[in-house]
Design an enzyme around this catalytic site. Structure first.
Site, mmCIF file in Angstrom:
data_model
loop_
_atom_site.group_PDB
_atom_site.id
_atom_site.type_symbol
_atom_site.label_atom_id
_atom_site.label_comp_id
_atom_site.label_asym_id
_atom_site.label_seq_id
_atom_site.Cartn_x
_atom_site.Cartn_y
_atom_site.Cartn_z
ATOM 1 N N LYS A 213 0.738 -1.133 0.017
ATOM 2 C CA LYS A 213 0.317 -0.028 0.146
ATOM 3 C C LYS A 213 0.798 1.220 -0.167
ATOM 4 O O LYS A 213 1.770 1.264 0.897
ATOM 5 C CB LYS A 213 -0.886 -0.035 1.034
ATOM 6 C CG LYS A 213 -2.309 0.648 1.282
ATOM 7 C CD LYS A 213 -3.171 0.520 2.177
ATOM 8 C CE LYS A 213 -4.236 1.262 2.270
ATOM 9 N NZ LYS A 213 -5.011 0.979 3.624
HETATM 10 C C1 E4P Z 1 -8.247 2.144 3.466
HETATM 11 O O1 E4P Z 1 -7.442 1.167 2.939
HETATM 12 C C2 E4P Z 1 -8.053 2.681 4.757
HETATM 13 O O2 E4P Z 1 -7.544 1.897 5.515
HETATM 14 C C3 E4P Z 1 -9.428 3.248 5.301
HETATM 15 O O3 E4P Z 1 -10.701 2.686 4.639
HETATM 16 C C4 E4P Z 1 -9.497 4.319 5.784
HETATM 17 O O4 E4P Z 1 -10.776 4.444 6.397
HETATM 18 P P1 E4P Z 1 -11.288 5.797 7.472
HETATM 19 O O5 E4P Z 1 -11.239 6.979 6.879
HETATM 20 O O6 E4P Z 1 -12.382 5.260 8.347
HETATM 21 O O7 E4P Z 1 -10.193 5.815 8.463
#
Ligand code: E4P
Length: 215
Positions: free
Chosen positions: A87
């Site tokens: 990522k």
């Molecule tokens: C995506 O991969 C992120 O880990 C995640 O969806 C972020 O979500 P949040 O805005 O609830 O922290």
């Protein structure tokens, strides 16, 4: 549409996996911290543990923001397990690294995407997944569904293979709308997945069937 769970919590991952509807997992540094996973060795072990619970892709996020650092971290993460997807944040050095990983056959998830232009760059670089953050756009009074729609149109127009991974999902209607708009994947907290089950007519209907079955 594929369902990923957005957590580093092993029991929640097991629960979603046991339902038979789970296609993968996404994590991020905040989710790892929430589970109290600290230190490089523990973090790497936790990713391997997650891979052991599911059969699909598991996103593990790099912390570096320079090209060399992202490549070094990403290659180490990719070596951990064949299910690991690296990522990478949507920054200039990240785009360069995504292109590098793509040439090496290492899967990537381009994260922190908030515009169609960013999603176009991620696809050009060869990202496996692009993660538009729906809930965080809601938080700043911006329509995240228009973003999903725009990315779908661009990717379909040019035949980009990058999968749209709708992220920052907060509730069941986020999931349903992303499915209607053609997102390839939604990564969701367990609560949002479980909320899809609920309907009062299901509850009253089942209660009546069970009551009538006794007659
Ligand atoms: C995506 O991969 C992120 O880990 C995640 O969806 C972020 O979500 P949040 O805005 O609830 O922290």
């Amino acid at each position: 549409m594929k369902f990923f769970i957005d957590t580093a919590n092993l029991s929640q991952i097991k629960e979603a996996q046991a339902m038979g509807i789970l296609d993968g997992v996404t994590t991020n540094p905040s989710l790892m911290a929430k589970e109290g996973i600290k230190g490089e060795a523990n973090i790497l072990k936790h990713y391997v543990d997650i891979c052991g619970l599911v059969t699909g892709d598991v996103s593990a996020e790099v912390l570096s923001t320079d090209f060399d650092g992202i490549v070094r971290e990403g290659e180490a993460l990719a070596k951990l397990h064949k299910q690991i997807v690296v990522k990478v944040p949507m920054i200039k050095e990240g785009v360069k690294a995504i292109k590098y990983f793509s040439n090496k056959g290492i899967k990537t998830n381009c994260t922190l995407v908030f515009s169609a232009g960013q999603a176009l760059l991620a696809a050009k670089a060869g990202a496996t997944y692009v993660s538009p953050f729906i809930g965080r756009l809601d938080d700043v009074s911006t329509d995240g569904f228009i973003l999903i729609e725009d990315i779908r149109t661009i990717y379909d127009t040019y035949g980009y293979k990058t999968q749209i991974l709708a992220a920052s999902i907060r509730h069941p209607m986020h999931i349903v709308n992303c499915a209607k708009l053609g997102a390839d994947v939604a990564t969701c907290p367990l609560s949002a997945i479980m909320a899809l089950l609920n309907h009062p007519l299901t509850d009253t209907g089942l209660a009546k069937f069970l009551e009538d079955a006794k007659k």
